[in-house]
Design a protein around this motif. Sequence first.
Motif, PDB file in Angstrom:
ATOM      1  N   TYR A 237       0.855  -1.196   0.000  1.00 37.17           N
ATOM      2  CA  TYR A 237       0.000   0.000   0.000  1.00 37.17           C
ATOM      3  C   TYR A 237       0.885   1.237   0.000  1.00 37.17           C
ATOM      4  O   TYR A 237       1.713   1.426   0.898  1.00 37.17           O
TER       5      TYR A 237
ATOM      6  N   PRO B  47       0.358   5.156   0.045  1.00 37.99           N
ATOM      7  CA  PRO B  47      -0.712   6.151   0.220  1.00 37.99           C
ATOM      8  C   PRO B  47      -0.716   7.228  -0.866  1.00 37.99           C
ATOM      9  O   PRO B  47      -1.746   7.863  -1.095  1.00 37.99           O
ATOM     10  N   GLU B  48       0.437   7.440  -1.527  1.00 41.92           N
ATOM     11  CA  GLU B  48       0.487   8.484  -2.555  1.00 41.92           C
ATOM     12  C   GLU B  48      -0.054   8.001  -3.897  1.00 41.92           C
ATOM     13  O   GLU B  48      -0.360   8.808  -4.765  1.00 41.92           O
TER      14      GLU B  48
ATOM     15  N   ASP C  42      -5.460   3.588  -3.765  1.00 38.22           N
ATOM     16  CA  ASP C  42      -6.664   3.858  -2.984  1.00 38.22           C
ATOM     17  C   ASP C  42      -6.811   2.817  -1.882  1.00 38.22           C
ATOM     18  O   ASP C  42      -7.366   3.092  -0.824  1.00 38.22           O
ATOM     19  N   ALA C  43      -6.347   1.603  -2.166  1.00 36.65           N
ATOM     20  CA  ALA C  43      -6.489   0.510  -1.201  1.00 36.65           C
ATOM     21  C   ALA C  43      -5.285  -0.418  -1.312  1.00 36.65           C
ATOM     22  O   ALA C  43      -4.613  -0.442  -2.344  1.00 36.65           O
TER      23      ALA C  43
ATOM     24  N   ILE D 134       0.175   2.791   7.370  1.00 32.37           N
ATOM     25  CA  ILE D 134       0.834   4.003   6.881  1.00 32.37           C
ATOM     26  C   ILE D 134       1.423   3.739   5.502  1.00 32.37           C
ATOM     27  O   ILE D 134       1.189   4.488   4.555  1.00 32.37           O
TER      28      ILE D 134
END
Lengths: 145, 240
Positions: B10, B12-13, B16-17, B100
Motif C-alpha cells: 500500500y 498512500p500516494e 486507494d487501497a 501508513i
Amino acid sequence: MAVETAERPAAQATQPSAVEDSGRFQRYRIRTGMFAWMMHRLTGVGLVVYLIIHVWGLKSLTDPTAFNALIAKYHAPIYKVGEFGLLVAVVYHAMNGLRIVLIDFLGWSPKQKKLFVVLGIVALVLIAVGGYPSIYSLLAHYGAV
Amino acid sequence: MDLTVKIKRYNPEKDDAPHWESYEVPADPLDSALALLLHVKWHIDGTLSLRKSCAHGICGSDAMQINGENKLACSVLVKDLVDDSGETVTFAPLPSAPVIKDLVIDQSRFFEKYRSVKPWLINDTPEPERERPQSPEEHEIIEDATKCIMCGACTHACPSTWADPDYLGPAAMLKAYRYTFDTRDDGTEERLDIVDSPDGLWKCYTIFNCNQACPKEIDITRWLSALKRRAVTSSASTAA
C-alpha cells in the motif's frame, strides 16, 4: 520548509493519509482457541433464538386444545432434527462454558487445548446418548429401522 | 529453494487501497521470514516499507501477519512456514490497525492503551536508601509477563480488538498484570479502575489468539485471568 500554494497544500503533500484496515471480521488462521470461541458464539446466539421461539410456543399453555395441537406438530421429522441440533448446541455451549470457567477461575490456561479435546469427547458421548431417541424416531419415521 | 513471497502493498500516494504483489525469492530453510522481505527490498523492489531494527527478537519492530497469523518476522524460520502452506509465504501488516505504508502500521492507538494502564511502579512510601528489593519468589509471579517486547502481535490478533478499537487489548492488560502483581507496587486500585471496565478485562473471551501470536510465548490469557480474579475480589470493584 514547505511552502503552501493553491496547487499544493503543504500538509497534504507531506502527510498522506493512512488507510484504515479494520473491522470485526479479519482473515486469520483459526486455531483451537478461536474455533472454540466462534462455536461458542454461534451456539449461544442459536440458543437465544431458540429460547424466544420456545417461550413464544409456551403461550399456548393457557389453552388445552391449542397446546395439544402444538405438541402434535412437534412430532414432525423436522422437529426431531431441530431437537438434535438443540442438544448439540446446549451440550457444546455447556462443555465449552465449563472449559472457560476452568481457565478463568482455576488458571488452567496452559491446558486449554487438552481441555478442548477432553471436554469435546465428553460432549460427543453426551450427544450420542442424549440424541439417540430423536435420531431413532427420525429413522423410524422413514422406515429405516 | 525458491519461494513465492506475497506481500500486501500500500502506497498512500498512489493507491486507494492495499493490494497483493508476488515476488520470486531464493531462500534457505533456515532463513528467517525477515530475510525474505529484506531480499525483496534490497534486490527486487526498494520501495517496500517495513519496520525492523535488531532482527533478533528483542526490539519487537517487525510484528506482522505471516501466513494468516501474527508473528515476529525475525523470529520465525522459513522451514516452519513452508511446512504448512506449501511454497508460498504471505506477508500483511498487523490486522485492524491503520496502515501508513506497506507493512508499516500506525501504532499510536496501541501505545495510547499501553500508557493508559499506568505501566510504571506506583509506590508513595519514602524511597529507601538502596533499591526496593524483590525476592526471586516474588519475581517468579511476574517473570513471564516481564518478557513482553511490546511488538503488538497479540493485541492485533485479538478478535475483541478487531470488533472494538477502544478495547485495551492483551498487551496493555498484560502490563497492568505485571505491575499489579509486583509486590513492590501499591497501585492496584487505580489500575483496576482502568482495566475492570467494559473496554477492559471483560472483553477478553479467552480466545487464545494472543497466546498463539506471542513471539515470547507468554501465557497472556493466564495472567489476564489472574487479573480478572483480582478485579472481582478487590474492594475497588465491590464498591462500584
